[in-house]
Write an enzyme that holds these catalytic residues in place. Structure first.
Site, PDB file in Angstrom:
ATOM      1  CG  ASP A 229      -0.293  -0.095   2.545  1.00 53.29           C
ATOM      2  OD1 ASP A 229       0.703  -0.832   2.666  1.00 53.29           O
ATOM      3  OD2 ASP A 229      -0.752   0.564   3.506  1.00 53.29           O
TER       4      ASP A 229
ATOM      5  CD  GLU B 225       2.429   4.074   4.229  1.00 50.69           C
ATOM      6  OE1 GLU B 225       2.468   4.738   5.277  1.00 50.69           O
ATOM      7  OE2 GLU B 225       3.411   3.928   3.484  1.00 50.69           O
TER       8      GLU B 225
HETATM    9 ZN   LIG Z   1       6.520   2.099   4.362  1.00 52.57          ZN
END
Ligand SMILES: [Zn+2]
Length: 441
Positions: free
Chosen positions: A101, A168
């Protein structure tokens, strides 16, 4: 030893020969806008799927290099890819992990390098969101495994390649922790997060903890023209109104003082002085309803991001912060009766593995792999500036450290890029590490 050196030389040559294909594959991965669908500001249903697409690309790469591939998702469209290269037996096992991601690109106009997902190759760099953080890292690890196979090297221990979602936003239950729960474990793990600064390809055996909290201070509404009455000697004071913004800054000042104190008291040998901070990132305040300055403000909220030392107990850190807020409140007539409200919103634990052996193994693999290059010599061994998935591997029982191409200073920023020589050097280190850690069949 001579035979091993010959085998290492053969593997390093293979990696040089694979350079263009490695770059092309990173370009393919960066072109997939795998923005984390749970990132603040995203509409989940509009964004979900990119992560899974990158994982399918990684699965294809893993399959082509001869790994057993497991593609699985906790949430639809958010597949994790795991490739297992079964060792011949007798060696230590190793996990190579990274996330698929990326954070949103922000304002495309701020990207002077062009479209954030164009993955332009120029000036020996690959540009684009996810180039540094961290599609180069997962592909460096995969191409290391590929070069071993193509050079005829069979490992003794298992090598497990992981590309996971969710990093994230600390959605580790969908990503890295899901791999642990599915049974993927090893004697050590290396997460290929961008490990600069202070230098390219630093070795990162520890990361700080992160706490997010808000503190809200109440006021009492009145007409803005009453300000003199509320603050001047001889006025009616709180009976007329209390400006929450004035009171909020008492808390702000107290926490700023605590942060200064931390600069002197919180030390860690692997972090630069002053790294541990209490960062006020968002301030909101005013009247409830419309935000105009014609009222005595009713509330002020400050959102803080705390970077705490891996040597500290997070519960102690919370107590220390709440005690400081309490002292500020006790010293003020209004706040003594109308206490600031603290809300703890997120805790990303520090990474403090018992990882001396894998740390030493990565350092010496780097020295061997990077000899004669711009990255030659002993790598820096430092604490990670931010937080990452290594924490959850360690908490899951796999001591995890980080080492990878890229630089945190361009991650999450416009004009993110990665240096191609650095990617190749990291690929070589990963290959030499797998040989030394897992042993040869
Ligand atoms: Zn990272």
């Amino acid at each position: 030893m001579g035979a091993v050196n010959t085998e290492v030389a053969g593997v390093l040559e293979r990696i040089d020969a694979l350079r263009d294909e490695l770059v092309d594959t990173i370009v393919r991965a960066v072109r997939i806008p795998s923005v984390n669908p749970k990132y603040p500001g995203q509409v989940y249903d509009d964004v979900v799927g990119g992560e899974g697409e990158v994982s399918r690309l990684m699965a294809e790469v893993y399959r082509a290099l001869g790994a057993d591939v497991d593609l699985f998702a906790i949430e639809p469209g958010r597949e994790n890819a795991v490739g297992t290269l079964r060792g011949a037996g007798g060696g230590r096992s190793l996990i190579f992990n990274g996330h698929v991601d990326v954070v949103p690109p922000g304002d495309p106009a701020a990207w002077t390098s062009g479209d954030p997902f164009s993955a332009k190759v120029e000036d020996n760099r690959i540009w684009g969101r996810g180039s540094t953080d961290m599609k180069s890292g997962i592909l460096a690890q995969a191409f290391a495994a590929r070069a071993l196979g193509e050079a005829g090297v069979r490992l003794a221990g298992d090598l497990i390649l992981e590309s996971v979602v969710g990093e994230e936003v600390m959605d580790h239950e969908c990503g890295v922790t899901a791999t642990i729960e599915r049974g993927y474990r090893a004697d050590a793990a290396v997460v290929s997060e961008p490990s600069a600064p202070p230098s390219p390809l630093a070795v990162v055996p520890v990361s700080p903890g992160l706490l997010w909290f808000s503190v809200t201070v109440p006021g009492r509404a009145s007409h803005a023209s009453m300000r003199g009455q509320t603050i001047r000697a001889g006025g009616a004071g709180a009976a007329v109104g209390v400006n929450a913004i004035d009171k909020g800054f008492l808390v702000f000042t107290a926490l700023r003082a605590l942060e200064e104190e931390w600069g002197l008291t919180k030390q860690h040998p692997l972090f630069p002085p002053g790294h541990f901070t209490i960062h006020p990132g968002v301030v909101t305040g005013g009247p409830h309803g419309v935000l105009v300055p014609f009222f005595i403000s009713e509330f002020m909220t400050i959102e803080y991001c705390v970077w705490y030392s891996p040597l500290d107990d997070p519960e102690d850190v919370k107590r220390e912060i709440e005690a400081q807020i309490d002292r500020a409140a006790d010293a003020d007539l209004w706040l003594r009766e109308n206490r600031p409200q603290v809300e703890w919103k997120l805790h990303w634990p520090a990474n403090t593995p018992e990882a001396d052996e894998i740390t030493e193994a990565v350092c010496s693999a780097h020295e061997t792999a990077c000899e004669g290059t711009a990255f030659a010599g002993r790598p820096d061994v430092v604490g990670f500036a931010a937080v990452e998935d290594a924490t959850f591997l360690t908490l899951g029982g796999v001591p995890a450290i980080s080492y990878g191409p890229g630089d945190l200073r361009v991650a999450h920023a416009p004009d993110e890029y990665v240096d191609i020589d650095e990617v190749v050097a990291a690929t070589k280190t990963f290959a030499v590490l797998a040989m030394s850690w897992c042993g040869l069949a």
